[in-house]
Design an enzyme around this catalytic site. Structure first.
Site, PDB file in Angstrom:
ATOM      1  N   GLU A   1       0.828  -1.208   0.000  1.00 22.52           N
ATOM      2  CA  GLU A   1       0.000   0.000   0.000  1.00 22.52           C
ATOM      3  C   GLU A   1       0.865   1.262   0.000  1.00 22.52           C
ATOM      4  OE1 GLU A   1      -4.119  -1.275   2.131  1.00 22.52           O
ATOM      5  OE2 GLU A   1      -2.294  -1.694   3.244  1.00 22.52           O
TER       6      GLU A   1
ATOM      7  N   GLU B   1      -4.069  -9.522   3.307  1.00 21.06           N
ATOM      8  CA  GLU B   1      -4.874  -9.263   4.502  1.00 21.06           C
ATOM      9  C   GLU B   1      -5.994 -10.281   4.703  1.00 21.06           C
ATOM     10  OE1 GLU B   1      -2.868  -5.305   3.805  1.00 21.06           O
ATOM     11  OE2 GLU B   1      -3.616  -6.973   2.603  1.00 21.06           O
TER      12      GLU B   1
END
Length: 268
Positions: free
Chosen positions: A122, A142
């Site tokens: 990210e 995730e």
């Protein structure tokens, strides 16, 4: 604005810092320095990176930033052991890593070796340009941990990748190779392993040689105009472009071209 450029390294005094910084040739290199933990992000590292990014935007002698990781890994995401203890590697107003919620106004290049996972990926998505070693891997795992990629991955991945490819990353949690990332436009350049930082330096040097006002305005307008119609873009761009065309640098550029010399940018 000062026209001088530091050409010698200006390295972080503390080699034990979790973010190492170095300035050379108008470029600030920020290195995540937790190699034994695959550069997993901590609160302290996030705060130090936020401070370095503030320096990037505030220092008139710095034009471009490079973010990389030490020891052959970019960043494996947040430190899950510290997460279990309640620590969050987030800076108020700046988000994960001190970066993802408020990237710098000046260009940021991610130089990626090895893994860029979760929050590490990210942070890559929050950069403007990406250079990667050929063995680099990008992933949002995730969902494999019962979490979601809420540090920008859920909405930034579909912006830079085809929808189906982005959803595959988000829903399977499986990583993507550097070669595939390049083919889909996420990565600007794939180089031999160990060469990402040098290639990023070359790219940064090219950017740093350009007029700073024009560079910042180009980045800002490119990002802010993503959701505008063409009519809106032509109307709204004047707030970004008029100051550039009225600047001293806008006169210096054509003059230097006509006189066949290197321009001396003032940033005014």
């Amino acid at each position: 604005m000062s026209t001088g450029r530091r050409t010698t390294a200006d390295a972080t005094a503390d080699p034990g810092a979790e973010i190492l910084t170095e300035v050379a040739g108008g470029v600030l290199i920020m290195t995540i320095n937790r190699p034994d933990q695959r550069n997993a992000m901590t609160r302290s590292a996030a705060e130090q990176l936020a401070a370095a990014l503030d320096r990037l935007d505030a220092d008139p002698d710095i034009s471009v930033g490079i973010l990389t990781g030490r020891g052959g890994t970019f960043c494996a995401g947040m430190d899950l052991k510290r997460f279990q203890l309640g620590e969050r590697p987030v800076v108020e107003g700046r988000g994960f890593g001190g970066l993802v919620q408020r990237p710098p106004a000046k260009p940021l290049i991610a130089a990626v070796e090895g893994w860029a996972l979760g929050g590490g990926f990210e942070m890559v998505l929050a950069a403007d340009l990406v250079v990667a070693g050929e063995s680099a891997r990008f992933g949002l795992p995730e969902v494999k941990r019962g979490l979601v990629a809420r540090a920008g991955g859920i909405f930034r991945a579909p912006r830079v990748l085809p929808q189906a490819i982005a959803l595959e990353l988000l829903l399977t949690g499986d990583p993507m190779s550097a070669g595939l990332a390049e083919r889909h436009g996420l990565v600007n350049r794939v180089v031999a392993d160990g060469g990402a930082l040098d290639a990023a330096r070359e790219l940064a040097a090219t950017i740093a040689g350009n007029a700073p006002l024009a560079v910042r305005a180009s980045k800002a307008l490119a990002h802010h105009s993503r959701t505008w119609t063409d009519d809106e873009a032509f109307e709204r761009q004047t707030a970004y472009t008029d100051p550039v065309f009225a600047s001293d640098d806008a006169r210096e550029g054509p003059a230097a071209f006509a006189e066949r010399r290197a321009p001396q940018w003032s940033g005014r």
